[in-house]
Scaffold this motif. Sequence first.
Motif, short mmCIF file in Angstrom:
data_model
loop_
_atom_site.label_atom_id
_atom_site.label_comp_id
_atom_site.label_asym_id
_atom_site.label_seq_id
_atom_site.Cartn_x
_atom_site.Cartn_y
_atom_site.Cartn_z
N ARG A 7 0.46 7.89 -0.79
CA ARG A 7 -0.08 7.36 0.47
C ARG A 7 0.75 6.18 0.93
O ARG A 7 1.05 5.27 0.17
CB ARG A 7 -1.52 6.91 0.28
N THR A 9 0.66 3.16 3.77
CA THR A 9 -0.29 2.46 4.63
C THR A 9 0.43 1.33 5.36
O THR A 9 1.20 0.58 4.74
CB THR A 9 -1.43 1.86 3.79
N VAL A 11 -0.49 -2.03 7.49
CA VAL A 11 -1.53 -2.99 7.84
C VAL A 11 -0.87 -4.09 8.66
O VAL A 11 0.23 -4.56 8.33
CB VAL A 11 -2.17 -3.59 6.57
N PRO A 16 -5.92 -2.26 9.00
CA PRO A 16 -5.18 -0.99 8.87
C PRO A 16 -4.80 -0.45 10.25
O PRO A 16 -5.62 -0.44 11.16
CB PRO A 16 -6.18 -0.04 8.20
N HIS A 19 -1.92 5.31 8.33
CA HIS A 19 -1.77 5.77 6.96
C HIS A 19 -1.42 7.25 6.97
O HIS A 19 -1.72 7.95 7.93
CB HIS A 19 -3.01 5.50 6.10
N TRP A 21 -0.41 10.69 4.00
CA TRP A 21 -0.31 11.17 2.62
C TRP A 21 0.73 12.27 2.54
O TRP A 21 0.79 13.13 3.42
CB TRP A 21 -1.65 11.74 2.16
N GLU A 52 -1.74 7.78 -5.39
CA GLU A 52 -3.20 7.92 -5.38
C GLU A 52 -3.74 8.49 -6.69
O GLU A 52 -4.90 8.25 -7.02
CB GLU A 52 -3.64 8.81 -4.21
N GLU A 60 6.04 -2.14 -1.91
CA GLU A 60 5.44 -2.69 -0.71
C GLU A 60 6.43 -3.60 -0.02
O GLU A 60 7.34 -4.14 -0.63
CB GLU A 60 4.12 -3.40 -1.01
#
Length: 65
Positions: A7, A9, A11, A16, A19, A21, A52, A60
Amino acid sequence: MTAGRYRVTLVTDGRPLMHGWWASEKTARRKFAAWVGENGDRPGARVTLTDEETGAVLTEWPDPQ
């Protein structure tokens, strides 16, 4: 079709925004890099790639200090 294992994401300012997957880690890493390039200039942007299945954060941006 079920969601993939990896996943990504986005933000911004703690909220959020997007996102997605992917089943392939390689594809998810490409998406991660693309999202950083496309959205890195947004105020408070943070992009995270998570496995996940294990719950591990793989990478990140920006790097946590």
